[in-house]
Design a protein around this motif. Structure first.
Motif, PDB file in Angstrom:
ATOM      1  N   PHE A  37       5.417  12.635  -1.412  1.00 32.90           N
ATOM      2  CA  PHE A  37       5.610  13.963  -0.834  1.00 32.90           C
ATOM      3  C   PHE A  37       4.731  15.008  -1.523  1.00 32.90           C
ATOM      4  N   ARG A  38       4.361  14.764  -2.765  1.00 34.41           N
ATOM      5  CA  ARG A  38       3.522  15.705  -3.491  1.00 34.41           C
ATOM      6  C   ARG A  38       2.047  15.545  -3.130  1.00 34.41           C
ATOM      7  N   GLU A  39       1.577  14.317  -3.039  1.00 32.46           N
ATOM      8  CA  GLU A  39       0.144  14.062  -2.891  1.00 32.46           C
ATOM      9  C   GLU A  39      -0.231  13.308  -1.626  1.00 32.46           C
ATOM     10  N   GLY A  40       0.743  12.857  -0.850  1.00 31.47           N
ATOM     11  CA  GLY A  40       0.450  12.011   0.295  1.00 31.47           C
ATOM     12  C   GLY A  40      -0.023  12.771   1.520  1.00 31.47           C
ATOM     13  N   ASN A  41      -0.397  12.030   2.528  1.00 31.66           N
ATOM     14  CA  ASN A  41      -0.810  12.568   3.815  1.00 31.66           C
ATOM     15  C   ASN A  41       0.303  12.351   4.824  1.00 31.66           C
ATOM     16  N   ALA A  42       0.173  13.009   5.966  1.00 26.89           N
ATOM     17  CA  ALA A  42       1.198  12.858   6.990  1.00 26.89           C
ATOM     18  C   ALA A  42       0.575  12.915   8.374  1.00 26.89           C
ATOM     19  N   VAL A  43       1.175  12.171   9.284  1.00 24.66           N
ATOM     20  CA  VAL A  43       0.890  12.281  10.713  1.00 24.66           C
ATOM     21  C   VAL A  43       2.229  12.422  11.403  1.00 24.66           C
ATOM     22  N   SER A  44       2.234  13.127  12.526  1.00 26.11           N
ATOM     23  CA  SER A  44       3.509  13.297  13.209  1.00 26.11           C
ATOM     24  C   SER A  44       3.329  13.202  14.709  1.00 26.11           C
ATOM     25  N   LYS A  45       4.362  12.750  15.336  1.00 24.73           N
ATOM     26  CA  LYS A  45       4.495  12.695  16.777  1.00 24.73           C
ATOM     27  C   LYS A  45       5.945  13.056  17.035  1.00 24.73           C
ATOM     28  N   LEU A  97       5.424  10.659   9.796  1.00 25.41           N
ATOM     29  CA  LEU A  97       5.117   9.571   8.880  1.00 25.41           C
ATOM     30  C   LEU A  97       4.357  10.147   7.694  1.00 25.41           C
ATOM     31  N   VAL A  98       4.979  10.082   6.526  1.00 24.22           N
ATOM     32  CA  VAL A  98       4.337  10.508   5.284  1.00 24.22           C
ATOM     33  C   VAL A  98       3.912   9.219   4.581  1.00 24.22           C
ATOM     34  N   PHE A  99       2.655   9.177   4.133  1.00 24.80           N
ATOM     35  CA  PHE A  99       2.155   7.941   3.535  1.00 24.80           C
ATOM     36  C   PHE A  99       1.220   8.244   2.379  1.00 24.80           C
ATOM     37  N   ILE A 100       1.103   7.242   1.530  1.00 25.63           N
ATOM     38  CA  ILE A 100       0.172   7.320   0.406  1.00 25.63           C
ATOM     39  C   ILE A 100      -0.335   5.910   0.147  1.00 25.63           C
ATOM     40  N   GLN A 101      -1.620   5.828  -0.171  1.00 22.71           N
ATOM     41  CA  GLN A 101      -2.182   4.542  -0.542  1.00 22.71           C
ATOM     42  C   GLN A 101      -1.723   4.250  -1.962  1.00 22.71           C
ATOM     43  N   SER A 102      -1.220   3.046  -2.177  1.00 21.46           N
ATOM     44  CA  SER A 102      -0.578   2.764  -3.454  1.00 21.46           C
ATOM     45  C   SER A 102      -0.786   1.317  -3.850  1.00 21.46           C
ATOM     46  N   SER A 103      -0.692   1.075  -5.137  1.00 20.68           N
ATOM     47  CA  SER A 103      -0.674  -0.308  -5.607  1.00 20.68           C
ATOM     48  C   SER A 103       0.784  -0.724  -5.690  1.00 20.68           C
ATOM     49  N   GLN A 122       3.529   5.530  19.442  1.00 19.63           N
ATOM     50  CA  GLN A 122       2.546   6.606  19.421  1.00 19.63           C
ATOM     51  C   GLN A 122       2.215   7.018  17.990  1.00 19.63           C
ATOM     52  N   LEU A 123       3.222   7.059  17.129  1.00 22.15           N
ATOM     53  CA  LEU A 123       3.020   7.432  15.730  1.00 22.15           C
ATOM     54  C   LEU A 123       2.145   6.406  15.007  1.00 22.15           C
ATOM     55  N   VAL A 124       2.399   5.129  15.231  1.00 24.18           N
ATOM     56  CA  VAL A 124       1.607   4.070  14.602  1.00 24.18           C
ATOM     57  C   VAL A 124       0.159   4.134  15.093  1.00 24.18           C
ATOM     58  N   GLU A 125      -0.042   4.368  16.384  1.00 21.78           N
ATOM     59  CA  GLU A 125      -1.398   4.495  16.918  1.00 21.78           C
ATOM     60  C   GLU A 125      -2.118   5.679  16.280  1.00 21.78           C
ATOM     61  N   LYS A 126      -1.409   6.777  16.106  1.00 21.98           N
ATOM     62  CA  LYS A 126      -2.011   7.961  15.489  1.00 21.98           C
ATOM     63  C   LYS A 126      -2.369   7.686  14.028  1.00 21.98           C
ATOM     64  N   PHE A 127      -1.508   6.985  13.302  1.00 26.39           N
ATOM     65  CA  PHE A 127      -1.781   6.613  11.918  1.00 26.39           C
ATOM     66  C   PHE A 127      -3.020   5.726  11.838  1.00 26.39           C
ATOM     67  N   ILE A 128      -3.106   4.725  12.705  1.00 22.71           N
ATOM     68  CA  ILE A 128      -4.240   3.803  12.689  1.00 22.71           C
ATOM     69  C   ILE A 128      -5.536   4.554  12.982  1.00 22.71           C
ATOM     70  N   GLN A 129      -5.522   5.431  13.970  1.00 27.11           N
ATOM     71  CA  GLN A 129      -6.715   6.218  14.288  1.00 27.11           C
ATOM     72  C   GLN A 129      -7.119   7.099  13.110  1.00 27.11           C
ATOM     73  N   ASN A 130      -6.142   7.709  12.477  1.00 31.33           N
ATOM     74  CA  ASN A 130      -6.394   8.581  11.331  1.00 31.33           C
ATOM     75  C   ASN A 130      -7.019   7.794  10.176  1.00 31.33           C
ATOM     76  N   GLU A 131      -6.494   6.616   9.895  1.00 31.40           N
ATOM     77  CA  GLU A 131      -6.988   5.821   8.783  1.00 31.40           C
ATOM     78  C   GLU A 131      -8.363   5.238   9.068  1.00 31.40           C
ATOM     79  N   LEU A 132      -8.606   4.804  10.307  1.00 31.35           N
ATOM     80  CA  LEU A 132      -9.925   4.277  10.647  1.00 31.35           C
ATOM     81  C   LEU A 132     -10.984   5.361  10.575  1.00 31.35           C
ATOM     82  N   LYS A 133     -10.607   6.595  10.935  1.00 31.23           N
ATOM     83  CA  LYS A 133     -11.535   7.718  10.895  1.00 31.23           C
ATOM     84  C   LYS A 133     -11.870   8.093   9.446  1.00 31.23           C
ATOM     85  N   ASN A 134     -10.900   7.970   8.539  1.00 25.98           N
ATOM     86  CA  ASN A 134     -11.102   8.387   7.154  1.00 25.98           C
ATOM     87  C   ASN A 134     -11.802   7.350   6.279  1.00 25.98           C
ATOM     88  N   ARG A 135     -12.098   6.200   6.790  1.00 23.34           N
ATOM     89  CA  ARG A 135     -12.768   5.155   5.995  1.00 23.34           C
ATOM     90  C   ARG A 135     -14.214   5.442   5.836  1.00 23.34           C
TER      91      ARG A 135
END
Length: 126
Positions: free
Chosen positions: A21-29, A34-40, A113-126
């Motif tokens: 919640f402090r450093e992650g990204n979010a997409v919404s529908k 959906l709040v997410f962060i890349q993590s180990s 719709q939310l999962v599709e938006k997340f996938i599009q967002n992540e593919l765009k940010n690569r």
């Protein structure tokens, strides 16, 4: 295809949730966010996911738990779409932000719709 949602894929770490919640990204529908962060993550876990419903709009625990069951079930069916598109490890928190009681079909449609938006967002940010 694996449609399970085992215990080690459930997000329980308070520190990881706070960091998300402090450093992650979010997409919404609307009404899902959906709040997410890349993590180990530990072990061979690709994703860890948690769900949350506001106590402000749903005073009765029965209603909150029903919505959380809907969220977990729809996520369980959609997580393979995310697995097929990414190889990174993520921590997810799915929030229901609506004020009215949804039905399962509505949540399922919005989750897709939310999962599709997340996938599009992540593919765009690569």
């Amino acid at each position: 295809m694996d449609f399970r949602f085992p215990k080690d894929e459930k997000l329980k770490s308070k520190t990881l949730i706070q960091e998300m919640f402090r450093e992650g990204n979010a997409v919404s529908k609307y009404p899902l966010k959906l709040v997410f962060i890349q993590s180990s993550l530990p072990k061979e876990v690709t994703f860890q996911t948690g769900v949350s419903v506001s106590k402000r709009y749903f005073k009765h625990a029965v209603d909150r738990n029903k919505i959380k069951r809907f969220l977990r079930e729809t996520y369980r069916h959609e997580k393979n779409n995310i697995l097929n598109q990414t190889t990174d490890n993520y921590a997810f928190m799915i929030l229901y932000t609506g004020k009215e009681m949804p039905n399962y079909d509505f949540i399922k449609q919005k989750m897709q719709q939310l999962v599709e938006k997340f996938i599009q967002n992540e593919l765009k940010n690569r």
